[in-house]
Design a protein around this motif. Sequence first.
Motif, PDB file in Angstrom:
ATOM      1  N   LEU A 150      38.367 -48.186  38.851  1.00  0.00           N
ATOM      2  CA  LEU A 150      39.616 -47.648  38.300  1.00  0.00           C
ATOM      3  C   LEU A 150      40.208 -48.593  37.254  1.00  0.00           C
ATOM      4  O   LEU A 150      41.027 -48.174  36.422  1.00  0.00           O
ATOM      5  CB  LEU A 150      40.638 -47.420  39.417  1.00  0.00           C
ATOM      6  N   ALA A 151      39.803 -49.844  37.287  1.00  0.00           N
ATOM      7  CA  ALA A 151      40.288 -50.845  36.333  1.00  0.00           C
ATOM      8  C   ALA A 151      39.517 -50.829  35.019  1.00  0.00           C
ATOM      9  O   ALA A 151      39.903 -51.512  34.065  1.00  0.00           O
ATOM     10  CB  ALA A 151      40.202 -52.237  36.959  1.00  0.00           C
ATOM     11  N   ASP A 152      38.458 -50.037  34.925  1.00  0.00           N
ATOM     12  CA  ASP A 152      37.631 -49.999  33.715  1.00  0.00           C
ATOM     13  C   ASP A 152      38.440 -49.445  32.538  1.00  0.00           C
ATOM     14  O   ASP A 152      39.057 -48.382  32.648  1.00  0.00           O
ATOM     15  CB  ASP A 152      36.414 -49.111  33.954  1.00  0.00           C
ATOM     16  N   PRO A 153      38.450 -50.136  31.396  1.00  0.00           N
ATOM     17  CA  PRO A 153      39.222 -49.677  30.229  1.00  0.00           C
ATOM     18  C   PRO A 153      38.841 -48.279  29.747  1.00  0.00           C
ATOM     19  O   PRO A 153      39.637 -47.623  29.063  1.00  0.00           O
ATOM     20  CB  PRO A 153      38.906 -50.730  29.158  1.00  0.00           C
ATOM     21  N   ILE A 159      44.697 -42.045  34.604  1.00  0.00           N
ATOM     22  CA  ILE A 159      44.875 -42.145  36.055  1.00  0.00           C
ATOM     23  C   ILE A 159      46.295 -41.797  36.498  1.00  0.00           C
ATOM     24  O   ILE A 159      47.276 -42.302  35.942  1.00  0.00           O
ATOM     25  CB  ILE A 159      44.520 -43.565  36.540  1.00  0.00           C
ATOM     26  N   CYS A 160      46.389 -40.956  37.513  1.00  0.00           N
ATOM     27  CA  CYS A 160      47.649 -40.674  38.195  1.00  0.00           C
ATOM     28  C   CYS A 160      47.545 -41.164  39.639  1.00  0.00           C
ATOM     29  O   CYS A 160      46.552 -40.891  40.323  1.00  0.00           O
ATOM     30  CB  CYS A 160      47.961 -39.175  38.190  1.00  0.00           C
ATOM     31  N   ASN A 195      45.826 -48.375  32.929  1.00  0.00           N
ATOM     32  CA  ASN A 195      45.104 -47.105  32.784  1.00  0.00           C
ATOM     33  C   ASN A 195      45.910 -45.886  33.229  1.00  0.00           C
ATOM     34  O   ASN A 195      45.397 -44.768  33.226  1.00  0.00           O
ATOM     35  CB  ASN A 195      43.796 -47.150  33.588  1.00  0.00           C
ATOM     36  N   PHE A 196      47.189 -46.109  33.591  1.00  0.00           N
ATOM     37  CA  PHE A 196      48.018 -44.997  34.050  1.00  0.00           C
ATOM     38  C   PHE A 196      48.189 -43.941  32.966  1.00  0.00           C
ATOM     39  O   PHE A 196      48.406 -44.265  31.794  1.00  0.00           O
ATOM     40  CB  PHE A 196      49.405 -45.485  34.461  1.00  0.00           C
ATOM     41  N   ALA A 197      48.136 -42.677  33.388  1.00  0.00           N
ATOM     42  CA  ALA A 197      48.465 -41.569  32.482  1.00  0.00           C
ATOM     43  C   ALA A 197      49.967 -41.356  32.420  1.00  0.00           C
ATOM     44  O   ALA A 197      50.490 -40.806  31.444  1.00  0.00           O
ATOM     45  CB  ALA A 197      47.784 -40.287  32.965  1.00  0.00           C
ATOM     46  N   ARG A 198      50.674 -41.792  33.454  1.00  0.00           N
ATOM     47  CA  ARG A 198      52.127 -41.647  33.534  1.00  0.00           C
ATOM     48  C   ARG A 198      52.631 -42.641  34.569  1.00  0.00           C
ATOM     49  O   ARG A 198      51.846 -43.175  35.369  1.00  0.00           O
ATOM     50  CB  ARG A 198      52.508 -40.230  33.962  1.00  0.00           C
ATOM     51  N   ASP A 199      53.923 -42.896  34.561  1.00  0.00           N
ATOM     52  CA  ASP A 199      54.494 -43.731  35.613  1.00  0.00           C
ATOM     53  C   ASP A 199      54.290 -43.033  36.957  1.00  0.00           C
ATOM     54  O   ASP A 199      54.352 -41.802  37.041  1.00  0.00           O
ATOM     55  CB  ASP A 199      55.989 -43.943  35.378  1.00  0.00           C
ATOM     56  N   PRO A 200      54.051 -43.793  38.016  1.00  0.00           N
ATOM     57  CA  PRO A 200      53.854 -43.181  39.326  1.00  0.00           C
ATOM     58  C   PRO A 200      55.032 -42.298  39.721  1.00  0.00           C
ATOM     59  O   PRO A 200      56.197 -42.666  39.534  1.00  0.00           O
ATOM     60  CB  PRO A 200      53.734 -44.390  40.257  1.00  0.00           C
ATOM     61  N   CYS A 216      46.647 -35.544  34.060  1.00  0.00           N
ATOM     62  CA  CYS A 216      45.799 -36.608  34.574  1.00  0.00           C
ATOM     63  C   CYS A 216      44.346 -36.142  34.543  1.00  0.00           C
ATOM     64  O   CYS A 216      44.062 -34.953  34.652  1.00  0.00           O
ATOM     65  CB  CYS A 216      46.154 -36.955  36.017  1.00  0.00           C
ATOM     66  N   ALA A 217      43.447 -37.082  34.436  1.00  0.00           N
ATOM     67  CA  ALA A 217      42.028 -36.760  34.542  1.00  0.00           C
ATOM     68  C   ALA A 217      41.438 -37.301  35.834  1.00  0.00           C
ATOM     69  O   ALA A 217      40.419 -36.810  36.316  1.00  0.00           O
ATOM     70  CB  ALA A 217      41.268 -37.328  33.345  1.00  0.00           C
ATOM     71  N   ILE A 218      42.092 -38.327  36.396  1.00  0.00           N
ATOM     72  CA  ILE A 218      41.638 -38.963  37.637  1.00  0.00           C
ATOM     73  C   ILE A 218      42.861 -39.208  38.514  1.00  0.00           C
ATOM     74  O   ILE A 218      43.930 -39.581  38.012  1.00  0.00           O
ATOM     75  CB  ILE A 218      40.932 -40.305  37.339  1.00  0.00           C
ATOM     76  N   ALA A 219      42.720 -38.978  39.809  1.00  0.00           N
ATOM     77  CA  ALA A 219      43.825 -39.215  40.729  1.00  0.00           C
ATOM     78  C   ALA A 219      43.291 -39.751  42.047  1.00  0.00           C
ATOM     79  O   ALA A 219      42.131 -39.544  42.402  1.00  0.00           O
ATOM     80  CB  ALA A 219      44.613 -37.929  40.967  1.00  0.00           C
ATOM     81  N   MET A 220      44.148 -40.449  42.757  1.00  0.00           N
ATOM     82  CA  MET A 220      43.828 -40.914  44.100  1.00  0.00           C
ATOM     83  C   MET A 220      44.687 -40.129  45.086  1.00  0.00           C
ATOM     84  O   MET A 220      45.881 -39.947  44.870  1.00  0.00           O
ATOM     85  CB  MET A 220      44.091 -42.419  44.247  1.00  0.00           C
ATOM     86  N   SER A 221      44.070 -39.674  46.168  1.00  0.00           N
ATOM     87  CA  SER A 221      44.799 -38.894  47.161  1.00  0.00           C
ATOM     88  C   SER A 221      44.109 -39.000  48.509  1.00  0.00           C
ATOM     89  O   SER A 221      42.896 -39.236  48.587  1.00  0.00           O
ATOM     90  CB  SER A 221      44.881 -37.423  46.729  1.00  0.00           C
ATOM     91  N   ASN A 222      44.875 -38.788  49.572  1.00  0.00           N
ATOM     92  CA  ASN A 222      44.266 -38.618  50.882  1.00  0.00           C
ATOM     93  C   ASN A 222      43.567 -37.269  50.946  1.00  0.00           C
ATOM     94  O   ASN A 222      44.041 -36.278  50.384  1.00  0.00           O
ATOM     95  CB  ASN A 222      45.329 -38.696  51.981  1.00  0.00           C
ATOM     96  N   THR A 223      42.467 -37.226  51.668  1.00  0.00           N
ATOM     97  CA  THR A 223      41.636 -36.029  51.692  1.00  0.00           C
ATOM     98  C   THR A 223      42.348 -34.812  52.250  1.00  0.00           C
ATOM     99  O   THR A 223      42.066 -33.681  51.833  1.00  0.00           O
ATOM    100  CB  THR A 223      40.376 -36.284  52.541  1.00  0.00           C
TER     101      THR A 223
END
Length: 343
Positions: A150-153, A159-160, A195-200, A216-223
Amino acid sequence: MPSLRSALTSSGLAAALLLAASPLALADGELNLYSSRHYDTDERLYSDFEELTGIKINRIEGKADELITRMEAEGENSPADILLTVDTSRLERAKQAGVLQSVESPLLEARIPSYLQDDDNQWYGFSQRARILFYDKEKVSEPPLTYQELADPKYKGMICIRSSSNVYTQTITAALIEHLGEDAVKDWATAVVGNFARDPQGGDTDQLRGIVSGECAIAMSNTYYFGRAIRKSVDGLSDSVDKVGWVFPNQESIGAHMNLSGGGVAKNAPNKENAIKFLEYLASDSAQQYFSAGNDEYPAVPGVGLSPSVAQLGFFKPDDVDASAIAANVPAAQKVLNEAGWK
């Protein structure tokens, strides 16, 4: 006399102290449950326990921190028998606040894996959610396969993710600290912020909706948030689940991070035997299956079957790092997130 639930809800601490000295709190065949789980589907868990045991549940609902603070204030007069909450950090917070007690239960020791319980047996995990990565299948041809990526430029502006004050953000960071060390995770967090697309903002469902809306193109979430959208209608998400891909991260190394929902027996439980019975019930096959079928979670007990919505996400390697170790790292995680500028 009003019910324990209505009195606590309407009158707060004064009512709690009054009722704690009454026969209601000490009555045989009852259980006073403080719960921060907010899922309607849990009603089935409670009603089945009542039917199975004849023990009546008096339930008080609130936010985890509020319930812990209430139990501290109530002290020896607390009517609470059980604290049920979500996330390892909150379970550990309750332990550190001194509102839980150690229990002896061969059944819980046999059913709940050791890494999903407190080292002093003050709390146990009863359901799990994998915290994984989701992505827009049209925009992202090479999604990140690890949390570190997720840290990759190359993912700049894509990222959201939730805020640093959210316990899910804190515990995934705490888990990474356990595996990688604090300095490495500080560098990681700083790069992810870049890499944020917006503020959290918002909850996990909002991160997934951000993929659907194109923000967003990528997000983290609980399943379980995505599993719920598969199983039933969730506004702004269910109609577009085919647009969303997912990755269980770190399958070649540490495995996917797991969040716990769990509980423990209150330090001053007036109905301690009933409280232990309730925890043992939560470890039964029937209750474990309902965590999956009713709320799209993963059972804590190995070998229990998954609901279709959960099974559809596929098999994966979970991170089996000790939950107590994660909890111990939460203060360091908050420090790292603050220093990284993670809002």
